[in-house]
Design an enzyme around this catalytic site. Structure first.
Site, PDB file in Angstrom:
ATOM      1  N   LYS A   1       0.815  -1.219   0.000  1.00 22.61           N
ATOM      2  CA  LYS A   1       0.000   0.000   0.000  1.00 22.61           C
ATOM      3  C   LYS A   1       0.844   1.261   0.000  1.00 22.61           C
ATOM      4  CE  LYS A   1      -3.142  -2.568   2.967  1.00 22.61           C
ATOM      5  NZ  LYS A   1      -3.739  -2.601   4.309  1.00 22.61           N
TER       6      LYS A   1
ATOM      7  N   ARG B   1      -6.646  13.211   7.507  1.00 24.33           N
ATOM      8  CA  ARG B   1      -6.424  12.850   8.906  1.00 24.33           C
ATOM      9  C   ARG B   1      -4.971  12.896   9.323  1.00 24.33           C
ATOM     10  NH1 ARG B   1      -9.963   7.674   9.878  1.00 24.33           N
ATOM     11  NH2 ARG B   1      -8.683   7.595  11.709  1.00 24.33           N
TER      12      ARG B   1
ATOM     13  N   ARG C   1     -11.627  -4.275  13.897  1.00 25.02           N
ATOM     14  CA  ARG C   1     -12.032  -3.806  12.573  1.00 25.02           C
ATOM     15  C   ARG C   1     -13.338  -4.453  12.149  1.00 25.02           C
ATOM     16  NH1 ARG C   1      -7.691  -2.065  14.059  1.00 25.02           N
ATOM     17  NH2 ARG C   1      -6.227  -0.933  12.771  1.00 25.02           N
TER      18      ARG C   1
END
Length: 292
Positions: A61, A123, A276
């Site tokens: 990622k 964020r 999660r």
DNA sequence: CATATGTCCTGAGAGC
DNA sequence: TGCTCTCAGGACATAT
């Protein structure tokens, strides 16, 4: 939440900057807390200035901009974004590059004039690093980051996953085992192969790992074709500031209470695993041994 | 070693 | 309308 398909889309969007030189690195003054730079921000900006962009890579990622002398690694984490056009708002631009025109003939050659690259993160959990080749391997090499989800083999997958007793959904998120799959695609993959997300890895059979491996590739590649998923917060955009399209193809993610598109009967459930959210169909994804 | 939990950070949305 | 609270989850630090 940029996962592999979203990060891959960002990388592809950056291709026009290959061959360009970074003429200026800017950190706009913003009111929110600064993100983490490595090395610290001023030195980071100084090191990049004047360097030519050689190529763009992705590991799991992370976006890697390979410069003539070093590697810029961008970790978008939850809300990070790299783009060549104006990001969602000006208040969270963490860094901006002003690029000069390309020097040599190249298939990605762009017309002269300036290109801007925006690193945006609402964020601010994302990070920016500048590393040598050695440091890159230290931080992202074997042992730190598992094989990429689009290049791992079935055998590798079996070997890495069959040892653990953790729930398969939780293990898929472990970037040391496998790089690139995140919370959204993990649920989608398990729904496609009709496996209960709570199944411990060591209980899955080889044939199920084969199916999982195939479904993972298929789903990630489909999502890349749609340029990723833009969720309801609208944060994620491709490099041209457009929404992704894969959110319209989700089977379970964020569909709690809605009818399963596969069986057409059961409604999608939401549970929590390792803090999660996990989404699944209780009918299609029955626990092994309880079928019938 | 394997696994679990806490932390970072902001804005959207719920509830009152 | 405006306040407070909860939640979203990737990766790393720390605890068990």
């Amino acid at each position: 939440m940029p996962e592999l398909p979203e990060v891959e889309t960002m990388c592809r969007g950056l291709r026009p900057i290959v061959g360009c030189r970074i003429e200026k690195v800017i950190r706009p003054k913003i009111s929110v807390k600064p993100i983490r730079f490595q090395p610290e921000a001023e030195r980071f900006c100084r090191e990049l200035t004047g360097q030519r962009v050689d190529r763009i890579e992705r590991r799991g990622k992370r976006v890697i901009v390979v410069l003539e002398n070093g590697y810029v690694v961008f970790q978008p984490k939850m809300t990070g974004l790299v783009s060549l056009t104006d990001p969602p708002d000006p208040d969270h631009i963490r860094m901006k590059w002003l690029l000069g025109a390309v020097e040599k003939e190249s298939e990605h050659q762009v017309s002269s004039g300036s290109i801007e690259v925006f690193f945006w993160d609402r964020r601010g959990l994302g990070t920016l690093s500048f590393w040598t080749a050695e440091q890159l391997e230290q931080h992202l090499g074997e042992g730190k980051l598992g094989p990429d989800a689009l290049s791992i083999s079935v055998d590798q997958m079996c070997e890495r996953f069959r040892k653990t007793q953790r729930a398969v959904k939780v293990a898929l998120l472990d970037q040391k085992l496998l790089a690139g799959v995140g919370n959204l695609y993990a649920s989608e993959i398990l729904h496609r192969i009709e496996v209960d997300p709570r199944t411990p890895c060591h209980r899955l059979k080889v044939v199920q790992w084969e199916r999982l491996h195939q479904a993972m590739r298929d789903i990630l590649e489909e999502a890349i074709r749609y340029e990723g998923s833009t969720l309801s917060d609208g944060t994620y955009r491709n490099a041209l500031n457009q929404s992704g399209g894969y959110q319209n193809h989700h089977q379970v993610y964020d569909r709690e209470g809605e009818v399963c598109r596969k069986c057409g009967k059961a409604s999608i459930e939401r549970i929590v695993q390792a803090q999660r959210a996990t989404f699944f169909c209780p009918t299609c994804q029955r626990r092994a041994g309880k079928r019938g």
